[in-house]
Design a protein around this motif. Structure first.
Motif, PDB file in Angstrom:
ATOM      1  N   ASN A 189       0.852  -1.193   0.000  1.00  0.00           N
ATOM      2  CA  ASN A 189       0.000   0.000   0.000  1.00  0.00           C
ATOM      3  C   ASN A 189       0.889   1.245   0.000  1.00  0.00           C
ATOM      4  N   PRO A 190       0.888   2.041  -1.081  1.00  0.00           N
ATOM      5  CA  PRO A 190       1.755   3.216  -1.131  1.00  0.00           C
ATOM      6  C   PRO A 190       1.288   4.356  -0.248  1.00  0.00           C
ATOM      7  N   GLY A 191       0.063   4.273   0.264  1.00  0.00           N
ATOM      8  CA  GLY A 191      -0.448   5.294   1.172  1.00  0.00           C
ATOM      9  C   GLY A 191      -0.900   6.570   0.499  1.00  0.00           C
ATOM     10  N   THR A 192      -0.956   6.574  -0.822  1.00  0.00           N
ATOM     11  CA  THR A 192      -1.313   7.801  -1.550  1.00  0.00           C
ATOM     12  C   THR A 192      -2.749   8.218  -1.270  1.00  0.00           C
ATOM     13  N   ARG A 193      -3.658   7.256  -1.248  1.00  0.00           N
ATOM     14  CA  ARG A 193      -5.074   7.571  -1.018  1.00  0.00           C
ATOM     15  C   ARG A 193      -5.263   8.205   0.362  1.00  0.00           C
ATOM     16  N   LYS A 194      -4.648   7.618   1.379  1.00  0.00           N
ATOM     17  CA  LYS A 194      -4.766   8.140   2.735  1.00  0.00           C
ATOM     18  C   LYS A 194      -4.169   9.542   2.833  1.00  0.00           C
ATOM     19  N   ARG A 195      -3.009   9.733   2.215  1.00  0.00           N
ATOM     20  CA  ARG A 195      -2.358  11.041   2.281  1.00  0.00           C
ATOM     21  C   ARG A 195      -3.194  12.121   1.608  1.00  0.00           C
ATOM     22  N   LEU A 196      -3.784  11.800   0.468  1.00  0.00           N
ATOM     23  CA  LEU A 196      -4.614  12.782  -0.235  1.00  0.00           C
ATOM     24  C   LEU A 196      -5.866  13.118   0.564  1.00  0.00           C
ATOM     25  N   LYS A 197      -6.442  12.111   1.233  1.00  0.00           N
ATOM     26  CA  LYS A 197      -7.615  12.376   2.079  1.00  0.00           C
ATOM     27  C   LYS A 197      -7.248  13.309   3.227  1.00  0.00           C
ATOM     28  N   GLN A 198      -6.087  13.074   3.830  1.00  0.00           N
ATOM     29  CA  GLN A 198      -5.648  13.934   4.932  1.00  0.00           C
ATOM     30  C   GLN A 198      -5.409  15.361   4.445  1.00  0.00           C
ATOM     31  N   GLU A 199      -4.790  15.489   3.271  1.00  0.00           N
ATOM     32  CA  GLU A 199      -4.548  16.821   2.723  1.00  0.00           C
ATOM     33  C   GLU A 199      -5.861  17.524   2.403  1.00  0.00           C
ATOM     34  N   HIS A 200      -6.841  16.751   1.895  1.00  0.00           N
ATOM     35  CA  HIS A 200      -8.155  17.334   1.574  1.00  0.00           C
ATOM     36  C   HIS A 200      -8.853  17.823   2.844  1.00  0.00           C
ATOM     37  N   ARG A 201      -8.815  17.003   3.909  1.00  0.00           N
ATOM     38  CA  ARG A 201      -9.435  17.415   5.170  1.00  0.00           C
ATOM     39  C   ARG A 201      -8.762  18.661   5.740  1.00  0.00           C
ATOM     40  N   GLN A 202      -7.444  18.718   5.629  1.00  0.00           N
ATOM     41  CA  GLN A 202      -6.717  19.881   6.125  1.00  0.00           C
ATOM     42  C   GLN A 202      -7.103  21.138   5.366  1.00  0.00           C
ATOM     43  N   LEU A 203      -7.244  21.032   4.049  1.00  0.00           N
ATOM     44  CA  LEU A 203      -7.653  22.178   3.248  1.00  0.00           C
ATOM     45  C   LEU A 203      -9.062  22.634   3.623  1.00  0.00           C
ATOM     46  N   GLN A 204      -9.955  21.662   3.855  1.00  0.00           N
ATOM     47  CA  GLN A 204     -11.316  22.004   4.258  1.00  0.00           C
ATOM     48  C   GLN A 204     -11.332  22.732   5.605  1.00  0.00           C
ATOM     49  N   GLU A 205     -10.532  22.250   6.539  1.00  0.00           N
ATOM     50  CA  GLU A 205     -10.462  22.898   7.857  1.00  0.00           C
ATOM     51  C   GLU A 205      -9.906  24.306   7.745  1.00  0.00           C
ATOM     52  N   GLU A 206      -8.889  24.487   6.920  1.00  0.00           N
ATOM     53  CA  GLU A 206      -8.310  25.820   6.723  1.00  0.00           C
ATOM     54  C   GLU A 206      -9.324  26.749   6.068  1.00  0.00           C
ATOM     55  N   HIS A 207     -10.112  26.208   5.134  1.00  0.00           N
ATOM     56  CA  HIS A 207     -11.129  27.015   4.464  1.00  0.00           C
ATOM     57  C   HIS A 207     -12.217  27.439   5.446  1.00  0.00           C
ATOM     58  N   ARG A 208     -12.663  26.482   6.297  1.00  0.00           N
ATOM     59  CA  ARG A 208     -13.676  26.812   7.301  1.00  0.00           C
ATOM     60  C   ARG A 208     -13.152  27.836   8.303  1.00  0.00           C
ATOM     61  N   ALA A 209     -11.902  27.674   8.693  1.00  0.00           N
ATOM     62  CA  ALA A 209     -11.310  28.616   9.655  1.00  0.00           C
ATOM     63  C   ALA A 209     -11.202  30.020   9.056  1.00  0.00           C
ATOM     64  N   ALA A 210     -10.862  30.077   7.765  1.00  0.00           N
ATOM     65  CA  ALA A 210     -10.758  31.378   7.108  1.00  0.00           C
ATOM     66  C   ALA A 210     -12.123  32.042   7.004  1.00  0.00           C
ATOM     67  N   LYS A 211     -13.196  31.254   6.768  1.00  0.00           N
ATOM     68  CA  LYS A 211     -14.540  31.817   6.626  1.00  0.00           C
ATOM     69  C   LYS A 211     -15.079  32.306   7.973  1.00  0.00           C
ATOM     70  N   SER A 212     -14.652  31.661   9.044  1.00  0.00           N
ATOM     71  CA  SER A 212     -15.173  32.005  10.368  1.00  0.00           C
ATOM     72  C   SER A 212     -14.506  33.246  10.967  1.00  0.00           C
ATOM     73  N   LYS A 213     -13.412  33.684  10.389  1.00  0.00           N
ATOM     74  CA  LYS A 213     -12.720  34.846  10.936  1.00  0.00           C
ATOM     75  C   LYS A 213     -13.556  36.098  10.685  1.00  0.00           C
ATOM     76  N   PRO A 214     -13.643  36.994  11.680  1.00  0.00           N
ATOM     77  CA  PRO A 214     -14.394  38.243  11.463  1.00  0.00           C
ATOM     78  C   PRO A 214     -13.707  39.104  10.429  1.00  0.00           C
ATOM     79  N   VAL A 215     -14.512  39.779   9.630  1.00  0.00           N
ATOM     80  CA  VAL A 215     -13.985  40.670   8.585  1.00  0.00           C
ATOM     81  C   VAL A 215     -13.493  41.966   9.227  1.00  0.00           C
TER      82      VAL A 215
END
Length: 215
Positions: A189-215
């Protein structure tokens, strides 16, 4: 290519097979090893000679997955004649040498680097030389074999540091990439699928955090 590669094609090797669910991926890897073992050497040589990155890539993975040591003389001849990769990207003879994994393969890489590190840096595009990948593969083989072949290229004012293109290559990342390719070729198992899922979740969390910041 269509006779020996799984599904008769090359597309899964580019991206899809690396991120398939594990059962489907393992079946594909089994078939890739099976095809590589059954393919006559003359067919693999014809694929290497055919021209075009598709057939070259499939030949490389068939040789790597089946650990076709009988193709080592062909690989050595091409590498020392100045054709270590053929078509740029990651389709190089470094992967099968890493999969074969012997002292003889390390010596081929060292002999290639003796010449390649005296060459000028190639322009962007489909490069014909793979100095960084070759040195990363040699470092990987040193790890596996307990040898120190790569050390004479490294160090202050060594051949690698003097070569103008060395700053563009991350050897540590290159070793990790080669290790991943060896795992895939061996059916692991090269672990590529797991790594991409983790990167996707991290991007989603960063996007949510950016949206929640007050303007």
């Amino acid at each position: 290519m269509f006779r020996w590669s799984p599904n008769g094609g090359y597309m899964p090797l580019i991206v899809r097979a690396w991120i398939w669910p594990r059962p489907r991926q393992a079946w594909y890897q089994f078939r890739l090893r099976w095809g590589g073992r059954l393919a006559p050497a003359k067919d693999l040589n014809l694929m290497l000679d055919a021209g075009g990155w598709r057939t070259f890539m499939v030949a490389i993975w068939l040789i790597s997955s089946a650990k076709r040591a009988d193709l080592r003389p062909r690989i050595e001849r091409d590498m020392l004649a100045g054709r270590p990769c053929g078509y740029g990207w990651t389709y190089s003879f470094c992967t099968p040498l890493a999969c074969l994994g012997t002292e003889a393969d390390a010596l081929i890489l060292a002999a290639y680097l003796d010449h390649a590190l005296t060459l000028p840096v190639e322009p962007e595009g489909y490069k014909t030389q793979r100095q960084g990948e070759a040195l990363a593969t040699l470092l990987y083989l040193d790890e596996q074999l307990g040898t120190t072949h790569a050390q004479r290229f490294l160090g202050e004012d060594g051949p690698w540091e003097r070569w103008p293109g060395s700053a563009d290559d991350d050897l540590s990342a290159g070793v990790d990439q080669i290790r991943t390719e060896v795992i895939f070729a061996a059916g692991g198992n090269p672990g590529t699928r797991k790594r991409l899922k983790q990167e996707h979740r991290q991007l989603q969390e960063e996007h949510r955090a950016a949206k929640s910041k007050p303007v």
